[in-house]
Design a protein around this motif. Structure first.
Motif, mmCIF file in Angstrom:
data_model
loop_
_atom_site.group_PDB
_atom_site.id
_atom_site.type_symbol
_atom_site.label_atom_id
_atom_site.label_comp_id
_atom_site.label_asym_id
_atom_site.label_seq_id
_atom_site.Cartn_x
_atom_site.Cartn_y
_atom_site.Cartn_z
ATOM 1 N N GLY A 129 -71.565 -75.235 -19.847
ATOM 2 C CA GLY A 129 -72.873 -74.322 -19.153
ATOM 3 C C GLY A 129 -72.476 -73.705 -17.904
ATOM 4 O O GLY A 129 -71.782 -74.144 -16.927
ATOM 5 N N THR A 130 -73.163 -72.458 -17.813
ATOM 6 C CA THR A 130 -73.155 -71.764 -16.592
ATOM 7 C C THR A 130 -74.364 -71.454 -16.035
ATOM 8 O O THR A 130 -74.602 -70.208 -15.307
ATOM 9 N N ALA A 136 -75.009 -76.306 -9.142
ATOM 10 C CA ALA A 136 -75.116 -77.363 -8.439
ATOM 11 C C ALA A 136 -73.993 -78.565 -8.759
ATOM 12 O O ALA A 136 -73.327 -79.126 -7.618
ATOM 13 N N ILE A 137 -73.649 -78.800 -9.987
ATOM 14 C CA ILE A 137 -72.766 -79.483 -10.504
ATOM 15 C C ILE A 137 -71.262 -79.097 -10.278
ATOM 16 O O ILE A 137 -70.654 -79.931 -9.916
ATOM 17 N N ILE A 138 -71.224 -77.794 -10.254
ATOM 18 C CA ILE A 138 -69.862 -77.344 -9.721
ATOM 19 C C ILE A 138 -69.556 -77.459 -8.232
ATOM 20 O O ILE A 138 -68.441 -78.132 -7.971
ATOM 21 N N GLY A 156 -65.848 -65.191 -18.739
ATOM 22 C CA GLY A 156 -65.935 -64.239 -17.569
ATOM 23 C C GLY A 156 -66.867 -64.769 -16.626
ATOM 24 O O GLY A 156 -66.574 -64.759 -15.364
ATOM 25 N N LYS A 157 -67.925 -64.975 -16.966
ATOM 26 C CA LYS A 157 -69.051 -65.718 -16.187
ATOM 27 C C LYS A 157 -68.677 -67.100 -15.744
ATOM 28 O O LYS A 157 -68.806 -67.308 -14.272
ATOM 29 N N ALA A 158 -68.005 -67.630 -16.599
ATOM 30 C CA ALA A 158 -67.585 -68.933 -15.955
ATOM 31 C C ALA A 158 -66.320 -68.880 -14.844
ATOM 32 O O ALA A 158 -66.421 -69.647 -13.726
ATOM 33 N N ARG A 159 -65.652 -67.958 -14.933
ATOM 34 C CA ARG A 159 -64.518 -67.552 -13.972
ATOM 35 C C ARG A 159 -65.070 -67.302 -12.760
ATOM 36 O O ARG A 159 -64.874 -67.687 -11.475
ATOM 37 N N LEU A 161 -68.317 -67.910 -11.627
ATOM 38 C CA LEU A 161 -68.827 -69.196 -11.117
ATOM 39 C C LEU A 161 -67.764 -69.900 -10.173
ATOM 40 O O LEU A 161 -68.154 -70.299 -9.095
ATOM 41 N N LEU A 162 -66.675 -70.238 -10.636
ATOM 42 C CA LEU A 162 -65.749 -70.939 -9.966
ATOM 43 C C LEU A 162 -65.204 -70.326 -9.006
ATOM 44 O O LEU A 162 -65.043 -70.942 -8.127
ATOM 45 N N ASP A 163 -64.988 -68.941 -9.064
ATOM 46 C CA ASP A 163 -64.514 -68.113 -8.057
ATOM 47 C C ASP A 163 -65.488 -68.463 -6.627
ATOM 48 O O ASP A 163 -65.136 -68.131 -5.533
ATOM 49 N N GLU A 164 -66.741 -68.260 -7.011
ATOM 50 C CA GLU A 164 -67.766 -68.320 -5.985
ATOM 51 C C GLU A 164 -67.900 -69.538 -5.538
ATOM 52 O O GLU A 164 -68.220 -69.631 -4.332
ATOM 53 N N LEU A 165 -68.001 -70.553 -6.071
ATOM 54 C CA LEU A 165 -68.499 -72.014 -5.743
ATOM 55 C C LEU A 165 -67.281 -72.947 -5.306
ATOM 56 O O LEU A 165 -67.512 -73.954 -4.685
ATOM 57 N N ALA A 166 -66.095 -72.749 -6.071
ATOM 58 C CA ALA A 166 -65.169 -73.480 -6.042
ATOM 59 C C ALA A 166 -63.749 -72.659 -5.713
ATOM 60 O O ALA A 166 -62.854 -73.278 -6.587
ATOM 61 N N PRO A 167 -63.609 -72.068 -4.740
ATOM 62 C CA PRO A 167 -62.331 -71.050 -4.663
ATOM 63 C C PRO A 167 -61.161 -71.787 -4.322
ATOM 64 O O PRO A 167 -60.132 -70.943 -4.616
#
Length: 284
Positions: A129-130, A136-138, A156-159, A161-167
């Motif tokens: 889920g994205t 919050a979970i990420i 692409g959206k998942a990537r 999110l990861l780059d933004e929240l857990a870089p």
């Protein structure tokens, strides 16, 4: 004027928050109430302006679709909520200026606290889920040293999110469909590892399709965590138990995050010693 707080969203009739907060208010003998208020997107600014001048209003929980839209309408956003990019709790400061915070991350981690207190050689979480809850979970799991595999319909959206929240971590984005088919991947010894499989989407919720996940993708001794609360017993959790895995249901996160908001609104800790009774009420 009787003090009150509320939950806002669109739709909102399905929310269990009034039942939770009013149960705690009753147990503590606090003369206040907690309501549900349907607020559409074009009504959000007017809603906040009106509540800010209502001295009986103690704040609100914010659910979909307003968790991100509410941010530019607030005077202040606490650092965690700013990092997550989503607000789920709004309260008036001493001068009635509106402040936003996020209790979802702490609520998600609460039922994992005992496990997270142990030492692990490696921690990995597969997250499906994205949406807003996934943010919050990420953020929460990245802060606990997890390597994340984030699966969404749009990799692409998942990537992003990861780059933004857990870089800073070596995290992975993947198509949700990847997990629908069986795998013969030979998992290594996971005895000293912590593996989570988290449904952070609405898949499996009443009226929604099931999450297509083949449990051959879950390492041995994984913990399955589903944030869906209706139904309480989801197909995802039932399938995990069939595999002999430990499970955590959506009420755990819901009650945990609500307890933090309750103290913000009403100034007293939620009476958590009554959790078993509360669960019986919510699942009746």
């Amino acid at each position: 004027m009787k003090p009150y707080a509320e939950v806002i969203g669109d739709p909102i009739a399905q929310s269990k928050s009034p039942a939770i907060h009013n149960f705690w208010l009753g147990r503590l003998g606090i003369d206040a109430e907690y309501r549900a208020c349907n607020v559409q997107a074009d009504e959000l600014a007017d809603y906040l302006a009106a509540r800010r001048t209502d001295l009986a209003w103690r704040g609100c929980n914010v659910t979909m679709p307003h968790k991100q839209a509410v941010i530019p309408l607030l005077y202040n956003v606490e650092p965690l909520a700013e990092a997550i990019g989503a607000v789920n709790t709004v309260y008036p400061a001493f001068d009635r200026s509106l402040t936003g915070t996020n209790t979802d991350a702490a609520g998600f981690l609460e039922p994992l606290s005992g496990t997270l207190g142990k030492t692990h050689l490696f921690r990995m979480a597969r997250i499906f889920g994205t949406g807003g809850a996934a943010r919050a979970i990420i953020t929460a799991l990245a802060s606990q040293g997890f390597t994340l595999v984030l699966a969404g319909r749009d990799p692409g959206k998942a990537r992003a999110l990861l780059d933004e929240l857990a870089p800073e971590g070596e995290h992975h984005a993947i198509d949700l469909a990847h997990f629908a088919e069986p795998t013969d991947f030979p998992f290594d010894d996971r005895e000293s590892c912590l593996d989570l499989v988290v449904n952070a989407s609405s898949l499996g919720m009443q009226g929604q399709p099931l999450l297509a996940f083949d449990w051959s993708h879950a390492p041995p001794r994984s913990i399955a965590y589903d944030i869906v609360t209706a139904p309480h017993e989801t197909h995802f959790l039932q399938a995990a138990r069939d595999q002999g895995l430990h499970t955590i249901d959506g009420l755990s996160m819901l009650i945990g995050q609500a307890a933090i908001a309750f103290e913000v609104f009403f100034g007293q800790p939620a009476p958590r010693e009554h959790d078993d009774e509360l669960r019986r009420i919510l699942t009746a």
